[in-house]
Design a protein around this motif. Sequence first.
Motif, PDB file in Angstrom:
ATOM      1  N   VAL A  11       5.091  -5.793  -4.539  1.00  0.00           N
ATOM      2  CA  VAL A  11       4.042  -4.856  -4.134  1.00  0.00           C
ATOM      3  C   VAL A  11       3.792  -3.871  -5.257  1.00  0.00           C
ATOM      4  O   VAL A  11       4.605  -3.717  -6.167  1.00  0.00           O
ATOM      5  CB  VAL A  11       4.404  -4.106  -2.831  1.00  0.00           C
ATOM      6  CG1 VAL A  11       4.511  -5.061  -1.659  1.00  0.00           C
ATOM      7  CG2 VAL A  11       5.681  -3.305  -2.986  1.00  0.00           C
ATOM      8  N   ASN A  33      -4.878  -7.725  -0.916  1.00  0.00           N
ATOM      9  CA  ASN A  33      -5.397  -6.362  -0.980  1.00  0.00           C
ATOM     10  C   ASN A  33      -5.275  -5.725   0.396  1.00  0.00           C
ATOM     11  O   ASN A  33      -5.957  -6.125   1.331  1.00  0.00           O
ATOM     12  CB  ASN A  33      -6.864  -6.403  -1.427  1.00  0.00           C
ATOM     13  CG  ASN A  33      -7.488  -5.032  -1.512  1.00  0.00           C
ATOM     14  OD1 ASN A  33      -6.898  -4.029  -1.143  1.00  0.00           O
ATOM     15  ND2 ASN A  33      -8.715  -4.990  -1.992  1.00  0.00           N
ATOM     16  N   ASN A  34      -4.411  -4.728   0.519  1.00  0.00           N
ATOM     17  CA  ASN A  34      -4.234  -4.024   1.782  1.00  0.00           C
ATOM     18  C   ASN A  34      -4.947  -2.677   1.807  1.00  0.00           C
ATOM     19  O   ASN A  34      -4.701  -1.857   2.691  1.00  0.00           O
ATOM     20  CB  ASN A  34      -2.747  -3.809   2.071  1.00  0.00           C
ATOM     21  CG  ASN A  34      -1.987  -5.094   2.255  1.00  0.00           C
ATOM     22  OD1 ASN A  34      -0.947  -5.298   1.635  1.00  0.00           O
ATOM     23  ND2 ASN A  34      -2.479  -5.984   3.082  1.00  0.00           N
ATOM     24  N   ARG A  35      -5.843  -2.467   0.869  1.00  0.00           N
ATOM     25  CA  ARG A  35      -6.535  -1.189   0.776  1.00  0.00           C
ATOM     26  C   ARG A  35      -8.012  -1.341   1.131  1.00  0.00           C
ATOM     27  O   ARG A  35      -8.706  -2.197   0.583  1.00  0.00           O
ATOM     28  CB  ARG A  35      -6.417  -0.661  -0.646  1.00  0.00           C
ATOM     29  CG  ARG A  35      -6.864   0.768  -0.749  1.00  0.00           C
ATOM     30  CD  ARG A  35      -6.460   1.387  -2.048  1.00  0.00           C
ATOM     31  NE  ARG A  35      -6.654   2.822  -1.942  1.00  0.00           N
ATOM     32  CZ  ARG A  35      -6.768   3.623  -2.961  1.00  0.00           C
ATOM     33  NH1 ARG A  35      -6.666   3.150  -4.189  1.00  0.00           N
ATOM     34  NH2 ARG A  35      -6.952   4.915  -2.784  1.00  0.00           N
ATOM     35  N   MET A  78      -1.152 -11.053   7.465  1.00  0.00           N
ATOM     36  CA  MET A  78      -0.186 -10.947   6.377  1.00  0.00           C
ATOM     37  C   MET A  78       0.826 -12.087   6.457  1.00  0.00           C
ATOM     38  O   MET A  78       1.174 -12.687   5.431  1.00  0.00           O
ATOM     39  CB  MET A  78       0.515  -9.591   6.416  1.00  0.00           C
ATOM     40  CG  MET A  78       1.424  -9.358   5.230  1.00  0.00           C
ATOM     41  SD  MET A  78       0.494  -9.309   3.670  1.00  0.00           S
ATOM     42  CE  MET A  78       1.548  -8.256   2.701  1.00  0.00           C
ATOM     43  N   ALA A  91       1.081  -7.959  -3.357  1.00  0.00           N
ATOM     44  CA  ALA A  91       0.283  -7.192  -2.398  1.00  0.00           C
ATOM     45  C   ALA A  91       0.147  -5.767  -2.917  1.00  0.00           C
ATOM     46  O   ALA A  91       1.077  -5.223  -3.510  1.00  0.00           O
ATOM     47  CB  ALA A  91       0.950  -7.189  -1.027  1.00  0.00           C
ATOM     48  N   CYS A  93      -1.829  -1.663  -2.270  1.00  0.00           N
ATOM     49  CA  CYS A  93      -2.608  -0.665  -1.538  1.00  0.00           C
ATOM     50  C   CYS A  93      -2.628   0.571  -2.439  1.00  0.00           C
ATOM     51  O   CYS A  93      -2.521   0.435  -3.648  1.00  0.00           O
ATOM     52  CB  CYS A  93      -2.011  -0.399  -0.153  1.00  0.00           C
ATOM     53  SG  CYS A  93      -0.297   0.155  -0.173  1.00  0.00           S
ATOM     54  N   GLY A  96       1.583   1.152  -2.398  1.00  0.00           N
ATOM     55  CA  GLY A  96       2.468   0.026  -2.115  1.00  0.00           C
ATOM     56  C   GLY A  96       3.168   0.141  -0.773  1.00  0.00           C
ATOM     57  O   GLY A  96       3.762  -0.818  -0.292  1.00  0.00           O
ATOM     58  N   ARG A  98       1.911   0.726   2.441  1.00  0.00           N
ATOM     59  CA  ARG A  98       1.314  -0.062   3.518  1.00  0.00           C
ATOM     60  C   ARG A  98       1.585  -1.552   3.323  1.00  0.00           C
ATOM     61  O   ARG A  98       1.855  -2.281   4.278  1.00  0.00           O
ATOM     62  CB  ARG A  98      -0.199   0.183   3.602  1.00  0.00           C
ATOM     63  CG  ARG A  98      -0.547   1.501   4.262  1.00  0.00           C
ATOM     64  CD  ARG A  98      -2.022   1.756   4.189  1.00  0.00           C
ATOM     65  NE  ARG A  98      -2.317   2.335   2.874  1.00  0.00           N
ATOM     66  CZ  ARG A  98      -3.514   2.719   2.463  1.00  0.00           C
ATOM     67  NH1 ARG A  98      -4.564   2.542   3.249  1.00  0.00           N
ATOM     68  NH2 ARG A  98      -3.687   3.253   1.286  1.00  0.00           N
ATOM     69  N   SER A  99       1.528  -1.992   2.062  1.00  0.00           N
ATOM     70  CA  SER A  99       1.824  -3.403   1.777  1.00  0.00           C
ATOM     71  C   SER A  99       3.266  -3.733   2.139  1.00  0.00           C
ATOM     72  O   SER A  99       3.556  -4.801   2.685  1.00  0.00           O
ATOM     73  CB  SER A  99       1.572  -3.704   0.298  1.00  0.00           C
ATOM     74  OG  SER A  99       0.205  -3.568  -0.016  1.00  0.00           O
ATOM     75  N   THR A 100       4.176  -2.809   1.869  1.00  0.00           N
ATOM     76  CA  THR A 100       5.585  -3.018   2.200  1.00  0.00           C
ATOM     77  C   THR A 100       5.779  -3.042   3.710  1.00  0.00           C
ATOM     78  O   THR A 100       6.519  -3.884   4.239  1.00  0.00           O
ATOM     79  CB  THR A 100       6.464  -1.932   1.548  1.00  0.00           C
ATOM     80  OG1 THR A 100       6.253  -1.974   0.123  1.00  0.00           O
ATOM     81  CG2 THR A 100       7.934  -2.148   1.843  1.00  0.00           C
ATOM     82  N   TRP A 103       4.500  -6.415   4.927  1.00  0.00           N
ATOM     83  CA  TRP A 103       5.448  -7.456   4.545  1.00  0.00           C
ATOM     84  C   TRP A 103       6.621  -7.466   5.530  1.00  0.00           C
ATOM     85  O   TRP A 103       7.009  -8.526   6.045  1.00  0.00           O
ATOM     86  CB  TRP A 103       5.941  -7.204   3.114  1.00  0.00           C
ATOM     87  CG  TRP A 103       7.208  -7.902   2.762  1.00  0.00           C
ATOM     88  CD1 TRP A 103       7.344  -9.208   2.384  1.00  0.00           C
ATOM     89  CD2 TRP A 103       8.525  -7.330   2.773  1.00  0.00           C
ATOM     90  NE1 TRP A 103       8.673  -9.481   2.142  1.00  0.00           N
ATOM     91  CE2 TRP A 103       9.422  -8.345   2.381  1.00  0.00           C
ATOM     92  CE3 TRP A 103       9.032  -6.068   3.060  1.00  0.00           C
ATOM     93  CZ2 TRP A 103      10.791  -8.134   2.271  1.00  0.00           C
ATOM     94  CZ3 TRP A 103      10.391  -5.850   2.960  1.00  0.00           C
ATOM     95  CH2 TRP A 103      11.256  -6.876   2.574  1.00  0.00           C
TER      96      TRP A 103
END
Length: 135
Positions: A11, A33-35, A78, A91, A93, A96, A98-100, A103
Amino acid sequence: MFRTLDDRVSVFGQITPDDVAAAKAQGFTAIVNNRPDNEQPGQPAGAEIEAAARAHGLDYVAIPVDHSGFGDAQVAAMAEALDGADGPLLAFCRSGTRSTFLWALARARAGADGDELIARAAAAGYDIGAIRAAL
């Protein structure tokens, strides 16, 4: 540069189209992309990152998460992205985090141990203890 969560997932905070080349050089095969677009002035549009990813032969998935939180659809998306990746996945954002979270929630849904996920996240510099009960 990128923070490793497990052998297939890393991430990072906001990436630029130029960072996609670095991701490719490091062996990533997909970008998530989580943003959401327009979250902050000056951030690259998702379409720019997607175009760079495709130009470098990387898969690209957008699973935006705004500050209202995560829903089942985002966790399922996800999980699908993680399971469908042909190799290491990056991944991102804003930071990182939100991506974590995504996950960890996706991996927990697949049966991973919550304490192990929290430890892996912490080793990468992310505190996900707030979602312990969901893991």
